[in-house]
Design a protein around this motif. Sequence first.
Motif, PDB file in Angstrom:
ATOM      1  N   SER A  16       9.249  24.470  81.298  1.00 36.12           N
ATOM      2  CA  SER A  16      10.691  24.684  81.105  1.00 36.12           C
ATOM      3  C   SER A  16      10.932  25.694  80.007  1.00 36.12           C
TER       4      SER A  16
ATOM      5  N   ASP B 118      14.520  24.789  87.645  1.00 34.54           N
ATOM      6  CA  ASP B 118      13.683  23.908  86.826  1.00 34.54           C
ATOM      7  C   ASP B 118      13.637  22.501  87.423  1.00 34.54           C
ATOM      8  N   GLU B 119      12.593  22.227  88.166  1.00 30.50           N
ATOM      9  CA  GLU B 119      12.446  20.927  88.840  1.00 30.50           C
ATOM     10  C   GLU B 119      13.744  20.524  89.527  1.00 30.50           C
TER      11      GLU B 119
END
Lengths: 298, 256
Positions: free
Chosen positions: B49, B177-178
């Motif tokens: 991240s 991000d995910e």
Amino acid sequence: MDREQMSICCGLSRRRRAYDLSMRSLLYASAAVICALLVFLIGYILFRGIPHLSWQFLSSEESVIKGIEGILPALINTLYVVIATLIIVLPLGVGSAIYLTEYASNRKLVSAIEFATETLAGMPSIIFALVGVIVFCEFAGLGTSLLAGAFSLVMMTLPTIIRTTQESLKTVPQSYREGSLALGGGKWHMVRTVVLPSSVDGIVTGCILAVGRIVGESAVLMFTAGMGMRLAKYGHSFGQFFENLFDSSGATLTVALYNYAKERADFESAFAVAVVLLAIAFVINIAAKLAGSKLKKH
Amino acid sequence: MCDNSEKTIIQSKKLNLYYGENHALKDIDIEIPVNRITALIGPSGCGKSTFLKTLNRMNDLVPGVKIDGQVLYRGEDIYGREVDVTSLRRQIGMVFQKANPFPMSIYDNIAYGPRTHGIRSRARLDEIVERSLRDAAIWEEVKDRLNKSALGLSGGQQQRICIARALAVEPQVLLMDESTSALDPISTSKIEELAMELKNRYTVIMVTHNMQQALRISDYTAFFLLGELVEFGDTQTMFSKPGDKRTEAYITGRFG
Ligand SMILES: Nc1ncnc2c1ncn2[C@@H]1O[C@H](COP(=O)(O)OP(=O)(O)O)[C@@H](O)[C@H]1O
Ligand SMILES: [Mg+2]
């Protein structure tokens, strides 16, 4: 072993039940006392005040010659002071709160300022009266005037406005801010379009509570805004409003109540004013509740 | 590091990032190819991240962060002095782990970015909103309720609203991000399909902790471990013949 434990349990629970019961009755008793007190208080004020309340009482200026009693000047003074105070305190308070929560990066300084506002919020209002007299009436040369009163109340309500605004800004999820910035929004754009709209309910609630404090305040206004029961001139124009702020002084509702009760021993009028104040307090509370629940659009 | 025939859109050179004392990214050198999906994998806390956020400078918001080295976007250093962060973030959009639609109507959510960048015309906005929602494969589901709050949608729909919102400013790169980690399998596969369609026009960089997902949809994979970039290359090659023992251990599920 098992049985022994069980018996201990039962003994404990019996004792606990008795304890529970006595605590509960104690709580009910105190709640009942408070309710009774409240009902008595409100009932008594209404009982004493309503007979004296009339349209004439609300809508005229008192005149000894004509034998008329009236609190119109006090109503208008109250309105003036509320409006003037809000006009000054809202930008200041909301602005400082936005600065403290959204912009300031020096954590130590921020907590020092937050501590100071907490302290100010708990200060007895008579201190603001004293400071108001020295700073606004004398040093700034405003004399005893509605404006000096408004400025003094700004000092008094500023901490409340800052704190309630900060609290509601802090409830805005960080993810909203990130979402806005990630789309290329500037900081102020983010505050204006995402943060403020999602915290407006808290800000308005704080503002309404501040109005409540202003309407209920007497000490500060007695010292700074005067105690006269007459308003020299009251027009409807914008210019007249400002002129009056600077030029006139006079009692607001709470101060008028003090005048009636203490200076003239006219308790009938005093209770009539109390009924008016009670009604205002009621409306303010309802408004604060509505603002809290209705303004959150989503 | 990757195939020479690919054109690079983002490149980092000796990128180091510190959160105070915590050295979170160590000498990251990477060249991310344009119009491809690049997956960032690695155990949690390894800096995925953090790396993603250096690319659109969202780390600027973290107090006490220190960044060394360079990140080049189309050859320009994004940490350079003259860079306008606003226009950088307009070119490099981001979709977060948890869907974060604003508490506004669906329409206003999508129109937020374009309005931020000065588009006022209602007709233009209508057009952008429809195009973005279509691109994010959610137009059919929401076209009759554009004026309803976006918060009333399901998690998967909200995430696609966020993708549409990011697409509405016409970015060149999309950072994710995910973005599927909180979603059910059906919503996840919708977003995966979406990412594969988007790569014709956008460069997608996605963090994922799901090996299958990386293998299914990415063209390139970067494996991070403890703040270092261990390995970067073609996804198929990396999953079949990992060049580093640690990569192999991770993708075969021996740690992480
Ligand atoms: N805002 C932050 N402030 C301080 N440390 C952070 C912050 N964000 C992440 N870190 C630290 O940086 C390291 C990498 O975190 P992160 O990039 O979130 O990892 P990942 O996304 O791979 O799970 C971790 O050690 C984490 O504790
Ligand atoms: Mg992460």
